[in-house]
Design an enzyme around this catalytic site. Structure first.
Site, PDB file in Angstrom:
ATOM      1  N   ASP A 157       0.827  -1.199   0.000  1.00  0.00           N
ATOM      2  CA  ASP A 157       0.000   0.000   0.000  1.00  0.00           C
ATOM      3  C   ASP A 157       0.868   1.258   0.000  1.00  0.00           C
ATOM      4  OD1 ASP A 157      -2.699   1.308   0.477  1.00  0.00           O
ATOM      5  OD2 ASP A 157      -1.606   2.016   2.248  1.00  0.00           O
TER       6      ASP A 157
ATOM      7  N   GLU B 205      14.350 -15.722  -0.519  1.00  0.00           N
ATOM      8  CA  GLU B 205      14.752 -16.843   0.332  1.00  0.00           C
ATOM      9  C   GLU B 205      13.702 -17.954   0.347  1.00  0.00           C
ATOM     10  OE1 GLU B 205      15.533 -15.470   4.250  1.00  0.00           O
ATOM     11  OE2 GLU B 205      16.824 -13.809   3.596  1.00  0.00           O
TER      12      GLU B 205
END
Length: 574
Positions: free
Chosen positions: A227, A279
């Site tokens: 956002d 990751e």
């Protein structure tokens, strides 16, 4: 527009975008936005909840989407529809529990639907423990350094630190009362006063959100819609700004010079987040909500190693004009191709008028980009829906990613005559009603023909009232109607998937463009959009889909209509 079948062998094409050979789900996905408060209420309190989403997951799978984007469901005072977060690692009791979230994830996974969630990093709620600690601490304390506190101007600090304005109206600063009862410092809030801005120059803030990302990634989310991503870093010294509060370009004040938007150091944050997501397995993604201008500036944030996607606000705000649509699509594809990123397309979301309402407005709305109230000139509903169906079919033919907003597949419009006593948007409150706000596009969905809330909630309660006429737009009413907007979306999404249009190419079909018409070819499908008030002739080709099923003249493209035609593979004429 009269082109014969034989002429198509020499069709004049202007190639813009090559087929995407990268087999990554997010580069060509259709992502469906769920505004949880208004999707489906299962516990009967009039507020949509996570179990309600889970209960209807098969309906979403039947639509043919690839992923869900959930608007905020975190603990919050709900002063800005959940975008005022008081705890980033839990579920607000109004929406359920963490166990309900896990059940939603399991249901979505069983149907091969990925889930991305909202991340609200620019600001938190004034109820967040970190901000409460900052208010209790002294000026210059480590607690206050996590936010943007400043001394005021004037002899006694009685004036705000600068002239910045809130997106929701009024000043972007609020003065606090210190522990001894004296008037104190001011804190920055680019949105409501209940939403203090974090200080993203502080390592403590960055570490806090590292933990938030990992918390939800560990629960299996496919990524985050970020956002107000362009607002995180502010210019040194917080200088005054004479341009628009929303950062949109105005004479003498380009977006690139706005001190509260798009600062270069913001890319450090995006790169840090990208390393965390990389990751994890499963291609987790970041999508930026950044109303940046021009399009090339927006593309800077989706370079390799940063965001995966960003919303295309230029397309969202495009007028009903063939030349402007072509310009925006061309510049978007060129800008994003230059940084090896996919383009995204969106027509509606929870912050703007639904496109079935926007396209029915007069040429000069009273408040461009804001809601419509009962005292305003009302849009032409039939015109808006006709254009919305055409725009949706046109958009779903474009290569790249597409975001859908819940209810657009039903042809829903805004509730433009909602009585003001129901309004909850802080924009309405902060402007004393001068701006209507966004409640009209957030009305709970109709599921059935009958009932006080049309199936949204079993007891018939609903946190916002639904407009008249929505019973026939309900999912139940449209489910078996082959001419319905729902049927159009299902068919378009199915064809888009089977034909690989999201990963496809784009070449402008010059023989079908001009005089208010626009045509392009995407891997063997000719998409034509007639933005005119008059009909035009169609070539003699198999029709795959058209936005107006009631058409009685098959070789004519009606006013405000879109059609997909089968042409096979074409080579541009020399």
């Amino acid at each position: 527009m009269s082109v014969t079948l034989n002429d198509l062998r020499a069709l004049r094409l202007t190639p813009i975008h090559d087929r995407d050979e990268e087999s990554r789900w997010w580069r060509s996905s259709v992502i469906y936005q769920v505004y949880p408060r208004s999707f489906r209420d299962l516990n009967g309190d009039g507020i949509g909840d996570l179990p309600g989403i889970t209960a209807e997951m098969e309906q979403l799978a039947d639509l043919g989407i690839d992923a869900l984007w959930l608007s905020p469901f975190y603990p919050s005072p709900q002063l800005d529809g959940g975008y005022d977060v008081s705890d980033y690692c839990d579920v607000d009791p109004a929406f359920g529990t963490l166990q309900d979230f896990d059940a939603l994830m399991e249901a979505a996974g069983a149907l091969s639907i990925k889930v991305i969630i909202d991340l609200v990093p620019n600001h938190c709620s004034h109820d967040h423990p970190l901000f409460r600690a900052a208010l209790a601490a002294e000026p210059g304390s480590p607690e206050r350094e996590l936010f943007v506190f400043r001394d005021g101007r004037g002899e006694s600090g009685q004036l705000p630190p600068n002239n910045w304005q809130s997106h929701f109206g009024g000043p972007a600063w609020t003065r606090v009362t210190e522990s001894d009862g004296s008037p104190g410092q001011w804190y920055l809030h680019l949105f409501d006063s209940s939403q203090p801005d974090f200080n993203w120059d502080h390592e403590g803030v960055r570490q806090e959100f590292d933990g938030v990302l990992r918390f939800w990634l560990d629960r299996g989310v496919a990524g985050f819609r970020v956002d107000a991503a362009h607002t995180l870093i502010k210019a040194d010294g917080l200088p005054d700004w004479g341009g628009r509060a929303d950062g949109k370009p105005s004479p003498g004040y380009p977006f690139t010079e706005a001190p509260m938007f798009g600062q270069p150091r913001i890319q450090e944050i995006f790169q840090r987040w990208r390393r965390i997501l990389d990751e994890y397995d499963g291609e987790r993604i970041l999508c930026s909500e950044a109303n940046a201008h021009p399009i090339e500036r927006m593309a800077d944030w989706v370079r390799p190693g940063q965001m995966h996607q960003t919303f295309n606000f230029s397309y969202l705000e495009a007028p009903w004009d063939a030349a402007e649509l072509r310009r925006i699509i061309t510049s978007s594809l060129e800008a994003f191709d230059a940084v090896e990123a996919p383009t995204t397309w969106v027509l509606s979301n929870h912050d703007v008028l639904r496109h079935a309402t926007r396209f029915g407005q007069s040429a000069d709305p009273a408040r461009p980009g804001d809601g419509i109230g009962p005292e305003d000139e009302q849009p032409d509903h039939d015109l808006g829906v006709r254009r919305a169906r055409a725009a949706s079919l046109f958009t779903l033919g474009l290569p790249g990613g597409v975001y859908l907003y819940q209810g657009e597949e039903l042809g829903l419009t805004d509730h433009t005559t909602m009585p003001h006593e129901f309004r909850q948007d802080p924009t309405y409150q902060r402007t004393g009603g001068q701006r209507v706000g966004r409640d009209g596009c957030r009305v709970p969905l109709p599921w059935t023909r009958d009932g006080d809330s049309l199936g949204f909630s079993a007891p018939g309660t609903s946190w916002l009232p639904q407009p008249q006429g929505w019973a026939e737009l309900s999912r139940e009413a449209q489910r078996r109607d082959p001419s319905s907007t729902l049927a159009l979306y299902r068919s378009a999404l199915a064809l888009r998937r089977t034909r690989g249009l999201g990963a496809g190419s784009l070449a402008w079909a010059e023989d079908f463009s001009g005089d208010g018409c626009l045509g392009f070819v995407n891997d063997g499908i000719l998409v034509l959009l007639n933005l005119n008030a008059t009909a035009v002739d169609l070539p003699d080709l198999p029709v795959l889909l058209r936005s107006r099923p009631e058409t009685t003249t098959p070789r004519v493209l009606g006013s405000e209509e879109c059609v997909w035609l089968q042409i096979g593979q074409l080579t541009p004429a020399a």
